[in-house]
Scaffold this motif. Structure first.
Motif: not given
Length: 561
Positions: A346, A387, A411, A416
């Motif tokens: 992340k 991310s 994302f 995600y």
């Protein structure tokens, strides 16, 4: 090459600065001679020396990232000729050749003078009597002097002694050594300064012997000034009149105490140690054992969740099904053949990077796996994405639809979690894996009794390709060749190859677990056989054999477009 040039230049410059500011003004010329030669040799060797310091660090498992599988674009690769690089190497070769010819010509001139003029034995040297009106100068154990001056005894004893010092201490070898390096590294001006410092130190050494022997400094100083005025320095030789400057005249009367000399000699040691620490020591972060164990458990748990609804069919090369099970029914050996669970760390893009993604000429953009126009990013902020990953698209892999040099996938939190979340579960379905039942069953049996075979999740330190897994994927992508044009147009999917990483880092026991036909599996094995040795896996402080599974994604030309 660049790393070598930078490191050697840093070392050369540091030693030269230390010499000029600390050592040159002191009367310890033998040590200074050794220091200058050592500095050159050390600077050329130190870029090839490295020391690793292992630093154990705790790992936050939420930030662990599994690198995406290598994507092999099934297109013909056309290698571009780098004309700029060819021009630079040609220029270097040309200049080096010219300087090498000049270097050789000057040595040949000395040999010609030696063979074509009378020679007289003089102590541990030979006097070469030449017709030119020159001052005495030395090359190896030959002292060149004017024939008329020799016959009329117009050369002072101090001058003979001066040249004999050059002969006995072999100063010519120092000059030839640094002149050779100047020829190879002509683009580095530091070697010119080193040559000047070495030649001046030679004169300090010779002057010191004259003053010690005759103990008449004023007479010798006047003699040098009278003889040296207007006389040219001889290339590659130790010259009587070399830089008769204030430095030489002052040095004749200089006194350096033993304590001062000792302290300044010792001061050179921290410089050497500091340069070694700066240029040779590399700190490598390594997860603590506790974190590794936690990571293993988390990896196993992620496999259980991700493949909970998946059935696996194992087929032989003849397409005969010999195992068909749900994931929960698989043995540990069978689980080793399963592709890894996809994962991504992340991290939100920074604002500057995010603005760059909006440039449609440079980036093709996907949000949560769906392609969107770059202008759609104006409806979001960088913080809206939890991310992302981006990559370079090589020229041969670009298409009319996606001509951009880069591509980026961003994302949102929802996207995600769907793709990489902790509770990620693969959709129900079946995965077919091509494998040889006999080979798979005999993996452990073929292992020598004294060697231990482990899997990726069992070892304390995993095997690693030199430079990391990204470099390995680059290596695979660079060397993978399309077996045929038919394959390039029709085949897409994933080929999975299993191989053993031996205790010495070599690869063996290649097995195509899943093939796509058209010779794709054989090509993958051919590429792996070209791989340099890996850093082996470590278990209980000892290298072990590790079974490794490599999935390679194949994309055909039509899909790429």
């Amino acid at each position: 090459m660049t790393d070598f040039l930078i490191k050697s230049a840093i070392a050369l410059a540091s030693f030269l600065a230390f010499y000029h500011f600390v050592l040159e003004r002191e009367k310890m010329h033998q040590f200074n001679r050794f220091f200058l030669l050592f500095a050159i040799v050390f600077s050329l060797v130190v870029p090839f020396v490295s020391f690793e310091i292992i630093k154990e660090i705790p790992v936050n498992s939420s930030n662990l990232q599994v690198v995406n599988q290598p994507l092999i674009q099934m297109q013909t690769v056309v290698e571009k000729t780098n004309y700029k690089l060819i021009f630079l190497w040609s220029l270097y070769a040309l200049v080096t050749l010219i300087l090498a010819l000049r270097f050789g010509r000057n040595i040949k001139n000395f040999k010609s003078k030696i063979s074509s003029n009378p020679a007289v034995d003089f102590k541990n040297s030979k006097l070469i009597l030449v017709e030119e009106k020159i001052l005495p100068h030395t090359f190896l154990n030959y002292i060149f002097i004017n024939a008329d001056d020799y016959k009329t005894q117009n050369i002072e004893a101090e001058l003979y002694m001066h040249e004999l010092v050059h002969v006995s201490q072999k100063h010519t070898l120092d000059i030839l050594f640094v002149e050779f390096l100047k020829t190879i590294f002509w683009f580095n001006p530091l070697f010119l300064f080193y040559k000047k410092a070495i030649q001046l130190n030679h004169e300090f050494l010779a002057d010191q012997e004259i003053v010690k022997t005759y103990n008449d400094v004023p007479f010798y100083q006047n003699l040098l000034l009278n003889k040296a005025s207007g006389t040219q320095t001889i290339y590659l030789a130790s010259n009587l009149n070399y830089l008769v400057t204030k430095k030489r005249l002052i040095m004749m009367k200089k006194r350096t105490s033993k304590n001062t000399a000792f302290l300044k000699k010792i001061a050179a040691l921290p410089v050497v140690i500091g340069l070694m620490f700066l240029l040779c020591v590399e700190t490598i972060a390594q997860e603590t054992k506790t974190d590794i164990k936690n990571q293993k458990a988390q990896n196993a748990s992620s496999f259980d969740k991700y493949y909970a609804n998946t059935a696996f069919v194992f087929k032989s090369k003849s397409s005969k099904v010999f195992v068909e099970k749900k994931y929960s029914e698989l043995t540990e050996q069978e689980k080793k053949l399963i592709p890894p669970v996809p994962s991504l760390a992340k991290k939100s893009p920074d604002s500057k990077e995010y603005e760059g993604f909006k440039n449609s000429e440079n980036y093709a953009v996907w949000i949560d796996g769906k392609h969107v126009s770059n202008s759609e990013l104006n409806e979001y902020q960088a913080s809206n994405f939890v991310s992302y990953f981006n990559s370079i698209v090589h020229k041969n892999a670009r298409s009319k639809k996606f001509p951009q040099r880069y591509q980026v996938t961003l994302f949102t939190a929802e996207g995600y979690d769907k793709a990489y979340g902790k509770n990620q579960i693969r959709d129900a379905g079946t995965i077919t894996i091509m494998a040889s039942e006999d080979t798979r069953k005999s993996k452990i049996q073929k292992t020598p009794e004294k060697e231990t075979t482990a899997t990726i999740n069992d070892v304390e330190r995993q095997p690693e390709y030199p430079g990391g897994i990204l470099e390995f994927y680059k290596f695979v992508g660079k060397n993978f060749k399309v077996p045929s044009e038919e394959a390039a147009n029709k085949i897409q999917g994933k080929v999975i190859v299993e191989f053993m990483i031996e205790t010495d880092g070599s690869l063996s026991e290649f097995q195509v677990v899943k093939d796509l036909g058209f010779g794709i599996g054989d090509e993958a094995i051919r590429v792996l056989k070209l791989s340099p040795k890996w850093n082996p896996g470590i278990q209980k402080g000892q290298p072990v054999r590790v079974l490794y599974t490599l999935p390679i994604t194949i994309q055909n030309k039509d899909t790429a477009k």
